[in-house]
Design a protein around this motif. Structure first.
Motif, mmCIF file in Angstrom:
data_model
loop_
_atom_site.group_PDB
_atom_site.id
_atom_site.type_symbol
_atom_site.label_atom_id
_atom_site.label_comp_id
_atom_site.label_asym_id
_atom_site.label_seq_id
_atom_site.Cartn_x
_atom_site.Cartn_y
_atom_site.Cartn_z
ATOM 1 N N LEU A 263 29.147 43.917 89.213
ATOM 2 C CA LEU A 263 29.844 43.730 87.940
ATOM 3 C C LEU A 263 30.364 42.307 87.813
ATOM 4 O O LEU A 263 30.235 41.669 86.762
ATOM 5 C CB LEU A 263 31.000 44.731 87.840
ATOM 6 N N GLY A 264 30.944 41.796 88.895
ATOM 7 C CA GLY A 264 31.443 40.425 88.875
ATOM 8 C C GLY A 264 30.331 39.409 88.735
ATOM 9 O O GLY A 264 30.473 38.404 88.049
ATOM 10 N N GLY A 265 29.186 39.644 89.401
ATOM 11 C CA GLY A 265 28.073 38.725 89.300
ATOM 12 C C GLY A 265 27.459 38.706 87.915
ATOM 13 O O GLY A 265 26.987 37.674 87.441
ATOM 14 N N MET A 266 27.481 39.852 87.256
ATOM 15 C CA MET A 266 26.895 39.957 85.918
ATOM 16 C C MET A 266 27.746 39.261 84.873
ATOM 17 O O MET A 266 27.246 38.523 84.023
ATOM 18 C CB MET A 266 26.735 41.433 85.560
ATOM 19 N N PHE A 267 29.077 39.490 84.931
ATOM 20 C CA PHE A 267 29.965 38.985 83.884
ATOM 21 C C PHE A 267 30.869 37.848 84.341
ATOM 22 O O PHE A 267 31.713 37.389 83.579
ATOM 23 C CB PHE A 267 30.825 40.129 83.339
#
Length: 250
Positions: A149-153
């Motif tokens: 999730l952190g890598g995506m957003f």
């Protein structure tokens, strides 16, 4: 960059750091829509630039937290290890997406996060346990999901990790926050590196934001402790919806 631009970015960093400290999110989740709406940055560039502020904020918070509360090394290492791998893979995917698709996905993420936090206002608080309810290797799943999730957003891993650690694993709030910081530091660092290598970071804008955020995040934390938790959560939900609407209309 002119002195006026430098001052504007520094003041924006001060404001974002204060709001981030108030809502306990380090400022990154607030900075991304602000950079998109106020400065017209595309989604990837806004996320990469916001990470310049997020990474030192997380490092400072982790250092200060560890001075007061011991973080279990094996839990932290498992969360960090699984998180950094998934964050790297997700960030490689994110930098190749069309900016408009990324913006739409981020809007959906903000709305879902607002609805979840609104639902938590009416949930019963689970009993806190000194031991995890589930075997600690399952933390690898949490780290992987939060890291992705952190890598995506660019941000967002902690907003998933903290409620899962408290509601599913029965960890106390302080323990959950410490572990989420240990998860976030390597994940946000590798995500920043990926975005930077693909040209999605404005360092000239990001560094003053980072300085302002580091100077002001403590003010927001102090304000947060002066307000009731339900008031804070309600304000946070409203702010997320406002950001989503502004991004959708841009």
């Amino acid at each position: 960059m002119s002195p006026i631009d430098l001052l504007v970015n520094l003041l924006l960093g001060l404001a974002l750091g204060t709001v981030g400290g108030l809502f306990g999110i380090g400022g990154g989740l607030i900075a991304i829509p602000a950079l998109g709406v106020l400065f017209g940055l595309d989604q990837q560039l806004a996320q990469g630039t916001a990470l310049v502020m997020v990474v030192p904020n997380v490092l400072l918070a982790l250092w200060r937290y560890n001075q007061r509360n011991r973080i279990e090394p094996k839990y932290a290492l498992l969360l960090a290890g699984s998180g950094i791998v998934c964050a790297w893979l997700a960030s490689l995917y994110a930098v190749e997406l069309q900016a408009e698709r990324m913006r739409l996905a981020f809007v959906v993420f903000l709305v879902a996060l607002a609805l979840y936090n609104l639902a938590r206002l009416f949930m019963r608080t689970p009993p806190v346990s000194q031991e995890l309810r589930h075997p600690w290797p399952w933390l690898g799943v949490v780290g992987g999901a939060a890291g992705a999730l952190g890598g995506m957003f660019g941000v967002g891993g902690a907003v998933l990790a903290v409620p899962v650690l408290t509601n599913v694993f029965g960890a106390g709030q302080l323990m959950a926050q410490g572990l989420s910081l240990a998860l976030a530091l390597p994940s946000t660092s590798v995500t920043l590196l990926t975005y930077a290598l693909h040209g999605h970071v404005d360092w000239v804008m990001g560094i003053p934001l980072a300085v302002g955020g580091l100077l002001s995040i403590t003010w927001g934390v102090k304000l947060a402790h002066a307000l009731p938790e339900k008031v804070l959560r309600g304000l946070f939900c409203g702010f997320l919806v406002l950001c989503a609407v502004l991004l959708a209309l841009e």
